[in-house]
Design a protein around this motif. Structure first.
Motif, PDB file in Angstrom:
ATOM      1  N   GLU A  35      14.058  19.257  77.646  1.00 55.58           N
ATOM      2  CA  GLU A  35      13.257  20.320  78.257  1.00 55.58           C
ATOM      3  C   GLU A  35      12.890  19.955  79.692  1.00 55.58           C
ATOM      4  O   GLU A  35      12.905  20.797  80.594  1.00 55.58           O
ATOM      5  CB  GLU A  35      11.979  20.559  77.447  1.00 55.58           C
ATOM      6  N   ILE A  36      12.536  18.709  79.908  1.00 57.87           N
ATOM      7  CA  ILE A  36      12.105  18.266  81.238  1.00 57.87           C
ATOM      8  C   ILE A  36      13.297  18.207  82.184  1.00 57.87           C
ATOM      9  O   ILE A  36      13.195  18.584  83.356  1.00 57.87           O
ATOM     10  CB  ILE A  36      11.422  16.893  81.145  1.00 57.87           C
ATOM     11  N   LEU A  37      14.428  17.747  81.681  1.00 57.85           N
ATOM     12  CA  LEU A  37      15.616  17.664  82.540  1.00 57.85           C
ATOM     13  C   LEU A  37      16.043  19.044  83.007  1.00 57.85           C
ATOM     14  O   LEU A  37      16.496  19.214  84.140  1.00 57.85           O
ATOM     15  CB  LEU A  37      16.756  16.964  81.798  1.00 57.85           C
ATOM     16  N   ARG A  38      15.912  20.053  82.152  1.00 57.40           N
ATOM     17  CA  ARG A  38      16.248  21.414  82.590  1.00 57.40           C
ATOM     18  C   ARG A  38      15.381  21.837  83.775  1.00 57.40           C
ATOM     19  O   ARG A  38      15.846  22.517  84.696  1.00 57.40           O
ATOM     20  CB  ARG A  38      16.071  22.398  81.434  1.00 57.40           C
ATOM     21  N   VAL A  39      14.127  21.435  83.747  1.00 56.31           N
ATOM     22  CA  VAL A  39      13.212  21.783  84.839  1.00 56.31           C
ATOM     23  C   VAL A  39      13.620  21.094  86.133  1.00 56.31           C
ATOM     24  O   VAL A  39      13.710  21.729  87.192  1.00 56.31           O
ATOM     25  CB  VAL A  39      11.764  21.415  84.454  1.00 56.31           C
ATOM     26  N   VAL A  40      13.871  19.795  86.063  1.00 60.10           N
ATOM     27  CA  VAL A  40      14.149  19.074  87.316  1.00 60.10           C
ATOM     28  C   VAL A  40      15.547  19.370  87.844  1.00 60.10           C
ATOM     29  O   VAL A  40      15.743  19.456  89.064  1.00 60.10           O
ATOM     30  CB  VAL A  40      13.924  17.555  87.158  1.00 60.10           C
ATOM     31  N   TYR A  41      16.529  19.528  86.971  1.00 55.74           N
ATOM     32  CA  TYR A  41      17.883  19.851  87.439  1.00 55.74           C
ATOM     33  C   TYR A  41      17.905  21.180  88.196  1.00 55.74           C
ATOM     34  O   TYR A  41      18.614  21.327  89.190  1.00 55.74           O
ATOM     35  CB  TYR A  41      18.844  19.983  86.250  1.00 55.74           C
ATOM     36  N   THR A  42      17.185  22.148  87.694  1.00 55.29           N
ATOM     37  CA  THR A  42      17.229  23.491  88.277  1.00 55.29           C
ATOM     38  C   THR A  42      16.163  23.700  89.355  1.00 55.29           C
ATOM     39  O   THR A  42      16.003  24.812  89.855  1.00 55.29           O
ATOM     40  CB  THR A  42      17.036  24.564  87.186  1.00 55.29           C
ATOM     41  N   GLU A  43      15.440  22.648  89.692  1.00 59.72           N
ATOM     42  CA  GLU A  43      14.381  22.721  90.703  1.00 59.72           C
ATOM     43  C   GLU A  43      13.356  23.800  90.357  1.00 59.72           C
ATOM     44  O   GLU A  43      12.805  24.468  91.223  1.00 59.72           O
ATOM     45  CB  GLU A  43      14.978  22.932  92.099  1.00 59.72           C
ATOM     46  N   ALA A  44      13.113  23.943  89.058  1.00 58.74           N
ATOM     47  CA  ALA A  44      12.152  24.954  88.605  1.00 58.74           C
ATOM     48  C   ALA A  44      10.732  24.599  89.013  1.00 58.74           C
ATOM     49  O   ALA A  44       9.863  25.479  89.037  1.00 58.74           O
ATOM     50  CB  ALA A  44      12.234  25.103  87.086  1.00 58.74           C
ATOM     51  N   ASP A  45      10.470  23.348  89.328  1.00 53.60           N
ATOM     52  CA  ASP A  45       9.125  22.937  89.691  1.00 53.60           C
ATOM     53  C   ASP A  45       8.962  22.759  91.201  1.00 53.60           C
ATOM     54  O   ASP A  45       8.017  22.115  91.649  1.00 53.60           O
ATOM     55  CB  ASP A  45       8.777  21.628  88.977  1.00 53.60           C
ATOM     56  N   ASP A  46       9.879  23.320  91.972  1.00 55.88           N
ATOM     57  CA  ASP A  46       9.861  23.133  93.423  1.00 55.88           C
ATOM     58  C   ASP A  46       9.670  24.446  94.175  1.00 55.88           C
ATOM     59  O   ASP A  46      10.109  25.506  93.726  1.00 55.88           O
ATOM     60  CB  ASP A  46      11.194  22.525  93.894  1.00 55.88           C
ATOM     61  N   HIS A  47       9.055  24.359  95.331  1.00 56.64           N
ATOM     62  CA  HIS A  47       9.016  25.450  96.324  1.00 56.64           C
ATOM     63  C   HIS A  47       8.479  26.757  95.739  1.00 56.64           C
ATOM     64  O   HIS A  47       8.965  27.844  96.067  1.00 56.64           O
ATOM     65  CB  HIS A  47      10.418  25.683  96.910  1.00 56.64           C
ATOM     66  N   HIS A  48       7.469  26.666  94.901  1.00 58.34           N
ATOM     67  CA  HIS A  48       6.967  27.852  94.199  1.00 58.34           C
ATOM     68  C   HIS A  48       6.407  28.904  95.151  1.00 58.34           C
ATOM     69  O   HIS A  48       5.832  28.595  96.194  1.00 58.34           O
ATOM     70  CB  HIS A  48       5.873  27.454  93.212  1.00 58.34           C
ATOM     71  N   ARG A  49       6.564  30.154  94.708  1.00 57.22           N
ATOM     72  CA  ARG A  49       6.003  31.289  95.423  1.00 57.22           C
ATOM     73  C   ARG A  49       5.217  32.156  94.438  1.00 57.22           C
ATOM     74  O   ARG A  49       5.553  32.225  93.250  1.00 57.22           O
ATOM     75  CB  ARG A  49       7.104  32.114  96.098  1.00 57.22           C
ATOM     76  N   GLY A  50       4.172  32.784  94.929  1.00 58.59           N
ATOM     77  CA  GLY A  50       3.416  33.735  94.135  1.00 58.59           C
ATOM     78  C   GLY A  50       3.728  35.144  94.581  1.00 58.59           C
ATOM     79  O   GLY A  50       4.193  35.368  95.706  1.00 58.59           O
ATOM     80  N   ILE A  51       3.485  36.100  93.710  1.00 57.12           N
ATOM     81  CA  ILE A  51       3.731  37.505  94.031  1.00 57.12           C
ATOM     82  C   ILE A  51       2.454  38.109  94.596  1.00 57.12           C
ATOM     83  O   ILE A  51       1.400  38.091  93.941  1.00 57.12           O
ATOM     84  CB  ILE A  51       4.204  38.277  92.790  1.00 57.12           C
ATOM     85  N   VAL A  52       2.526  38.611  95.806  1.00 53.57           N
ATOM     86  CA  VAL A  52       1.368  39.187  96.470  1.00 53.57           C
ATOM     87  C   VAL A  52       0.880  40.406  95.673  1.00 53.57           C
ATOM     88  O   VAL A  52       1.655  41.313  95.363  1.00 53.57           O
ATOM     89  CB  VAL A  52       1.713  39.601  97.916  1.00 53.57           C
ATOM     90  N   GLY A  53      -0.394  40.390  95.311  1.00 54.38           N
ATOM     91  CA  GLY A  53      -0.963  41.482  94.528  1.00 54.38           C
ATOM     92  C   GLY A  53      -0.869  41.282  93.033  1.00 54.38           C
ATOM     93  O   GLY A  53      -1.432  42.077  92.277  1.00 54.38           O
ATOM     94  N   GLY A  54      -0.138  40.254  92.590  1.00 52.83           N
ATOM     95  CA  GLY A  54      -0.089  39.945  91.174  1.00 52.83           C
ATOM     96  C   GLY A  54       1.258  40.175  90.534  1.00 52.83           C
ATOM     97  O   GLY A  54       1.971  41.129  90.837  1.00 52.83           O
TER      98      GLY A  54
END
Length: 563
Positions: free
Chosen positions: A247-266
Motif C-alpha cells: 500500500e505504501i509503495l503504491r503511494v510513493v511510486y505514484t507520487e501520490a503524497d507529493d505536490h498536493h493541491r486543494g480545490i478552491v471553494g471545496g
C-alpha cells in the motif's frame, strides 16, 4: 513541494508527468478520457435503458455521467448527500465562503483522471499547505516536548535529515524505487510489470513497519520512531505501520503524497457540478440533459435491499419502499455496507468476492475545524522574528494541525487536528466542543503565548468517519496477505470471468481500487464499471481508443497462487 522526509528521487526529467495508473494495472486512464473518439458507445437498442448507480459519491457520479453520455438512463441512489467523502461544509453564522473539507482535501498532480474532471467542470486548484511545502510559510515539529521551527528541511536538526536518508535508502534497497519511478514516468509497462511482479510475491506478507525493520538503514529505533511520528509528505505514518508495505509503495511510486493541491471553494463542488453538467457530446438524450434533470433534481434515497431476480436482473429496494429492477447496476459505496446496512442476496457475488469484502480493512479518520477572524498565525513574533503559529506536526493528541487562509484580511480556518486509526479513536467519545478543548490545550503547550481561542468566531465542525453510518471508516488499507482479495475486487468489472448467474452488478469506488483513500481510485474504478456495463449492453470502444477491459489480458494485476 519539499516533504518533511521526501521521496527518494528528486526528478529533473519532467517531460512525462507521472500518473496514478499503476503499478498493479498500468492503464492510461487520462489518455482514454482525452481521446477524441470518446470512451465507447452502445447499440441504439439499449438507449434509454435504466441502470442503477448505488452511491452518489465521486465514483457514482462519474459513472452515472458517462453512462448518460452513452445514452443510458442512470438512476442514482444516495443515502445522504451527493459527494460521499468529498464533503465540504460551512460554519453556522459565518461567511458561506468559509468552508472545511471533512473528507478529501488534497490531491496530487499524478491524479490525472481526476484532473480531467476537475478541468471539465472548470474548478480551480491551488497548492495545499502540507508540512514544509512551498505553500506553507513555516512548520513546527514538536516531539517529546521539544519543538523545532522550520521553513525548510535544512532548518531541522540533523537527525531529521538522517531519517530522510534512511527512508531513501530503504526504498532503493528494498523496493527498486528509482527504477520503478522511472518506468512509471516513461509509462514503460513491461518494466513496471516486471518490477512489481517480483515485489508483490516478495512483500505481500510484509507490514510497513516490518519493511523498515528489515532495512539496515532503519536499524535505529529512534529513527523509526521519528519517521512514524513525522513521516514524509503529509506527516506521520505510524498509523500505517500495521498495513501492507505494498500500500505504501503504491503511494510513493505514484507520487501520490507529493505536490498536493486543494480545490478552491471545496472538493464537493466536483460531483455537484458533474450532477448539474449538460454535456455537449451526448447520445440519445437532447442537449440540455443532465443527471439532475433525469432525476427531477434529486437522487433516489438509500438502498435497503439488493437481490437477483429472474433473468439475472438486479432488483433494488430503497428507503421509500420503492422496488425497481434493472438489467445492470453499479455499486460504489463502501463494501462493508453490503454486509450490514443493505439486505443482500448471497447470489449477488461469487463467494470469493464476498470473502474479499469481509476481509476489507478500513482505517479510521477524524478532523476538527474552527473558523477564525483572520490568519493571525502570520503575525511576526517580535522577540523571535518567527510566525506566531505554524503548520504543526506533533506526537500530542492533535498530531497534525493545518492553517488555511484566503488572504490576510479575510476570515480563515484552522484544522486543529487530523488523525487516523488509534489516534482517531481517541476522539470518538468526545463532543465537538470537548474535542476542541483538548486540542487547544495540546496546542497551548506548543504555543504558550498564543491565544487561539480569542480568534475563534464560530462553532467547531468535526467528523469521525468510522462513526458515519454510510461509511464506517475513512478508506480501505490492505493488511499483509490481502493482495489476493484486492485483486478479486478490482478485477470484478471483467465479468466474462464470472459465472453467468453472477454478472450484471459491478463494483466501483476507491476501496475497490489499488489506491484507496485517493479520489483518483474512485474515478478509475468508475470508468472500469462503465466499460463493463457498456460491454454487457453489446457496446464497444473505438478501435483507436481501447478501454481498460480491452487491454486487460496484457496488463492484468499479477495473480498469486491460491493454494
Amino acid at each position: 513541494m519539499t516533504s518533511t522526509v521526501p521521496n527518494a528521487v528528486q526528478h529533473t526529467d519532467a517531460t512525462e508527468p507521472i500518473t496514478m495508473f499503476g503499478p498493479d494495472f498500468p492503464y492510461a486512464y487520462d489518455d482514454f478520457l482525452a481521446h477524441p473518439a470518446g470512451i465507447g458507445q452502445i447499440p441504439a437498442t439499449g438507449h434509454g435503458t435504466e441502470v442503477a448507480v448505488i452511491g452518489g459519491g465521486l465514483s457514482g457520479i462519474v459513472a452515472a455521467y458517462e453512462l448518460m453520455k452513452m445514452g443510458l438512463r442512470p438512476v442514482v441512489y444516495e443515502a445522504d448527500e451527493i459527494g460521499g467523502r468529498l464533503r465540504t461544509v460551512g460554519f453556522d453564522g459565518c461567511d458561506p465562503e468559509l468552508t472545511a473539507e471533512m473528507g478529501a482535501m488534497r490531491f496530487p498532480p499524478s491524479s490525472t483522471a481526476l484532473q480531467y474532471y476537475i478541468d471539465l467542470v472548470g474548478l480551480e486548484t491551488r497548492p495545499f499547505p502540507n508540512p514544509l511545502s512551498a505553500a506553507t510559510p513555516s512548520t513546527v515539529v514538536d516531539l517529546k516536548g521539544e519543538s523545532h521551527y522550520a521553513r525548510t528541511i535544512d532548518d531541522l536538526p540533523q537527525v531529521y535529515r538522517d531519517v530522510m536518508d534512511a527512508w531513501n535508502r530503504c526504498l532503493e534497497e528494498g523496493a527498486d524505487f528509482s527504477d520503478m519511478n522511472r518506468a512509471m514516468r516513461e509509462r514503460d509497462v513491461p518494466r513496471i510489470r516486471e518490477i512489481w511482479a517480483k515485489l508483490v510475491q516478495k512483500l505481500d506478507n510484509q507490514t510497513f513497519y516490518g519493511f523498515l525493520c528489515d532495512s539496515d538503514a532503519f536499524k535505529s529505533f529512534r529513527h523509526r520512531e521519528i519517521f512514524g511520528q513525522v513521516g514524509f509528505g503529509t506527516g506521520g505514518w505510524d498509523t500505517d505501520f500495521p498495513n501492507s508495505i505494498l500500500e505504501i509503495l503504491r503511494v510513493v511510486y505514484t507520487e501520490a503524497d507529493d505536490h498536493h493541491r486543494g480545490i478552491v471553494g471545496g472538493s464537493q463542488q466536483l460531483p455537484l457540478r458533474l450532477w448539474d453538467r449538460e454535456p455537449q457530446k451526448i447520445v440519445h438524450w437532447p442537449l440540455g440533459t443532465s443527471l439532475s434533470s433525469l432525476h427531477d433534481g434529486a437522487p433516489r434515497p438509500a438502498v435497503t435491499r439488493l437481490n437477483r431476480t429472474a433473468g439475472n436482473r438486479i432488483t433494488v429496494t430503497d428507503a421509500d419502499g420503492d422496488i425497481r429492477t434493472y438489467p445492470a447496476a453499479i455499486f460504489t459505496g463502501q463494501s462493508w455496507l453490503l454486509l450490514s446496512k443493505i439486505d443482500c442476496d448471497d447470489a449477488l457475488f461469487p463467494i470469493d468476492h464476498w470473502t474479499a469484502m469481509e476481509r476489507t480493512h478500513y482505517m479510521e479518520s477524524s478532523k476538527l475545524f474552527v473558523p477564525v477572524d483572520r490568519p493571525f498565525w502570520l503575525d511576526e513574533d517580535e522577540a523571535t522574528g518567527r510566525d506566531t503559529m505554524s503548520m504543526t506536526l506533533t506526537d500530542r493528541m492533535t498530531r497534525g494541525t493545518y492553517l488555511l487562509d484566503d488572504g490576510p484580511d479575510r476570515p480563515a480556518v484552522i484544522c486543529l487536528s487530523y488523525t487516523w486509526c488509534d489516534d482517531s479513536l481517541k476522539w470518538l467519545p468526545l463532543s465537538p466542543n470537548e474535542r476542541m478543548d483538548v486540542m487547544l490545550k495540546s496546542l497551548g503547550e506548543i504555543y504558550p503565548d498564543v491565544d487561539i481561542r480569542k480568534h475563534i468566531i464560530g462553532n467547531p465542525v468535526t467528523v469521525s468517519w468510522e462513526n458515519e453510518p454510510w461509511f464506517m471508516g475513512a478508506f480501505k488499507a490492505n493488511l499483509p496477505g490481502h493482495y489476493r482479495y484486492q485483486r478479486r475486487l478490482f478485477t470484478h468489472f471483467m465479468q466474462d470471468r464470472l459465472p453467468a448467474d453472477r454478472r450484471g452488478l459491478f463494483l466501483a469506488g476507491d476501496d475497490i481500487s489499488w489506491t484507496a483513500g485517493w479520489a483518483e481510485g474512485a474515478v478509475q474504478t468508475a470508468l472500469n464499471a462503465v466499460w463493463g456495463v457498456m460491454t454487457q449492453f453489446g457496446g464497444a470502444t473505438d478501435a483507436t481508443n481501447p478501454g481498460p477491459g480491452d487491454v486487460f489480458d496484457d496488463i492484468a494485476p499479477v495473480e498469486l497462487p491460491e493454494d
